[in-house]
Design a protein around this motif. Structure first.
Motif, short mmCIF file in Angstrom:
data_model
loop_
_atom_site.label_atom_id
_atom_site.label_comp_id
_atom_site.label_asym_id
_atom_site.label_seq_id
_atom_site.Cartn_x
_atom_site.Cartn_y
_atom_site.Cartn_z
N PRO A 160 0.79 -1.23 0.00
CA PRO A 160 0.00 0.00 0.00
C PRO A 160 0.82 1.27 0.00
N GLY A 161 2.09 1.20 0.39
CA GLY A 161 2.86 2.43 0.55
C GLY A 161 2.53 3.10 1.88
N ARG A 162 2.72 4.38 1.93
CA ARG A 162 2.53 5.12 3.19
C ARG A 162 1.05 5.43 3.41
N ASP A 163 0.57 5.15 4.61
CA ASP A 163 -0.83 5.41 4.93
C ASP A 163 -1.20 6.87 4.71
N GLU A 164 -0.27 7.78 4.99
CA GLU A 164 -0.60 9.20 4.88
C GLU A 164 -0.84 9.64 3.44
N ASP A 165 -0.45 8.82 2.46
CA ASP A 165 -0.70 9.16 1.07
C ASP A 165 -2.11 8.75 0.61
N TRP A 166 -2.81 8.02 1.46
CA TRP A 166 -4.16 7.57 1.14
C TRP A 166 -5.19 8.50 1.80
N GLU A 167 -6.24 8.80 1.06
CA GLU A 167 -7.32 9.60 1.63
C GLU A 167 -8.18 8.77 2.58
N THR A 168 -8.24 7.48 2.37
CA THR A 168 -8.93 6.54 3.26
C THR A 168 -8.01 5.34 3.44
N PRO A 169 -8.17 4.54 4.50
CA PRO A 169 -7.26 3.41 4.73
C PRO A 169 -7.20 2.47 3.53
N PRO A 170 -6.02 2.03 3.14
CA PRO A 170 -5.87 1.26 1.91
C PRO A 170 -6.61 -0.07 1.90
N PHE A 171 -6.77 -0.70 3.06
CA PHE A 171 -7.44 -1.99 3.09
C PHE A 171 -8.82 -1.91 3.73
N GLU A 172 -9.40 -0.71 3.70
CA GLU A 172 -10.79 -0.52 4.10
C GLU A 172 -11.54 0.01 2.89
N PRO A 173 -12.27 -0.87 2.16
CA PRO A 173 -12.95 -0.42 0.94
C PRO A 173 -13.92 0.70 1.24
N THR A 174 -13.79 1.79 0.49
CA THR A 174 -14.57 2.99 0.76
C THR A 174 -15.15 3.52 -0.53
#
Length: 468
Positions: A112-126
């Motif tokens: 996933p890379g860095r969590d802070e680069d995601w607007e929502t958690p990478p493994f929480e489908p949104t």
């Protein structure tokens, strides 16, 4: 094969549409459950998650009640040193002269890379608007669920289908498919097919379907650059002693011409006809910042589909937080190259490595390791299966004709499929679109494309069930 007269076709197609519509909420929910499993196949990540993902996929296939066997297997990697990641195999033999279709996708995902680069958690489908966000939501768990949803629709519409069905859901596509060839050979009888659907590509845009007919090859390797036996104080020896970072920067810069095109002698380009594609579209889809120029020469899509490219994807060196006044004795970089259709990956690696050796500045010592090679591919579009899939795509997209497109990325294992099953027709489909951002933070799936992809595959399978 000949196509029999089929007076019931409109009723059959309407029933398939109704089945896909009814099953779509379940397909989205099951995709979300898969996305929640962090099935990264890279060695640094917990393999238990890949095993869990394989079990979940096997359960989904068993629940269709279509298959005589659904099993999870691990094949040895190429050098036999270990077993690869778990893959799912399912099979149902054809009857009454019907063709067999092999459905391929992969259930492993990129880190996933860095969590802070995601607007929502990478493994929480949104879901935001008409897009589902999450790592693997598009690449390639949506491909897995496209197969599952199409099979569910087929089972709903056709009582005891005669078309042959095989499924191969790989568990290490994102880690070079190292056991792929051995898996094919170990399970050749169950995987042999007349047509192979590889659901791991994309579409022209969210309103226009596509078949992928050209894929660049891939070369990736680690390069270590060494100039010193040990680190030294940069103030004491800087200006007289070449450190590895200086040598590395000078060396890597030789890979490109001033316009950003590849400057390695021996890397070839392909003569492919490409459709129109304007720079504004490229800039928007790739996120090019204002004021930043595009690179390369020739038609834009030729640069992406038919010309080589080289990218430095990683550097092992002290980060800024740990940057002392030190001359570095060595650095390591990861180089990823894309190879034009028509050139072998081995020849491309030979050209790149020879270029680097010839241009090493200050006598720097070079070491190459972890070399991965993947072959380019051009699809033969003359067969009956391609015509059938084009028709199914057009019908699923309400009359929009599919585009034959190339892809700048690579799916190296397709060449292995062709080598093992030379008589099979290859259909490279997918659920991605230019905004999917596969491999990147905020990866997403357009749900409208997802539904149309399911419908196209379900129509294709239902029509093949009546084909002799």
């Amino acid at each position: 094969m000949t196509e029999p007269h089929d007076p019931s076709a409109p009723d059959r197609d309407a029933a398939v549409r109704a089945a896909v519509d009814a099953g779509f909420p379940s397909a989205v929910a099951d995709l979300g459950a898969l996305v929640r499993i962090p099935s990264v196949s890279w060695p640094a990540f917990d393999p238990a998650h890949v095993a869990e993902s394989a079990e979940r996929v096997a359960d989904l296939l068993r629940a269709t009640e279509l298959f005589d066997l659904v099993e999870i297997h691990r094949a040895p990697v190429e050098d036999g040193s270990e077993l690869g990641q778990p893959a799912v195999l399912a099979h149902r033999p054809a009857r009454d002269g019907r063709p067999t279709v092999l459905l391929y996708a992969h259930h492993d995902v990129q880190p996933p890379g860095r969590d802070e680069d995601w607007e929502t958690p990478p493994f929480e489908p949104t879901q935001r608007g008409d897009r589902l966000h999450g790592r693997g939501a598009a690449d390639d768990k949506a491909g897995v669920m496209t197969h599952v949803a199409a099979l569910r629709a087929l089972a709903d519409v056709v009582d005891d289908p005669a078309v042959g069905l095989s499924v191969f859901i790989e568990g290490e596509e994102e880690w070079a498919s190292r056991s792929f060839g051995n898996f094919l050979r170990e399970h050749r009888d169950a995987l042999a097919a007349d047509a192979i659907i590889v659901a791991d590509s994309g579409n022209w845009d969210v309103s226009t379907p596509a078949l992928t007919v050209a894929l660049r090859g891939a070369v990736a390797f680690n390069l270590r650059i060494e100039t010193l036996a040990h680190a030294s104080h940069s103030g004491m020896f800087g200006g007289a002693v070449p450190d590895a970072m200086l040598a590395g920067i000078r060396l890597l810069d030789t890979l490109w011409a001033a316009d950003g095109s590849v400057a390695v002698v021996g890397l070839e380009s392909a003569a492919l006809e490409v459709p129109a594609y304007d720079e504004a579209t490229l800039r928007g889809e790739a996120g090019v910042l204002d004021g930043v120029q595009t690179i390369g020469r020739g038609d834009l899509l030729s640069r992406i589909w038919a010309q080589p490219a080289i990218t430095v994807t990683g550097i092992d060196a002290p980060d800024v937080a740990n940057a002392s006044n030190t001359l570095l004795p060595s650095i390591r970089v990861r180089i990823s190259a894309r190879v034009a259709p028509g050139q072998s990956a081995a020849d491309a690696f030979a050209a790149i490595s020879a270029h680097l050796e010839a241009n090493a500045p200050f006598g720097a010592k070079l070491t190459f390791d972890s070399v991965d090679l993947g072959e380019a591919f051009l699809v033969d579009t003359s067969g009956w299966a391609v015509a059938e899939m084009r028709g199914a795509l057009e019908d699923a997209w309400d009359g929009t004709e599919p585009v034959d497109m190339g892809v700048g990325g690579s799916i190296p294992f397709i060449a292995e499929l062709v080598s093992e099953f030379p008589g099979a027709q290859i259909l490279v489909t997918g659920v991605e679109d230019p905004d999917s951002r596969a491999h990147s933070p905020n990866e997403s799936l357009h749900l409208g494309v997802f539904k149309r992809a399911q419908l196209a595959e379900a129509l294709f399978l239902a029509r093949l069930d009546e084909r002799r």
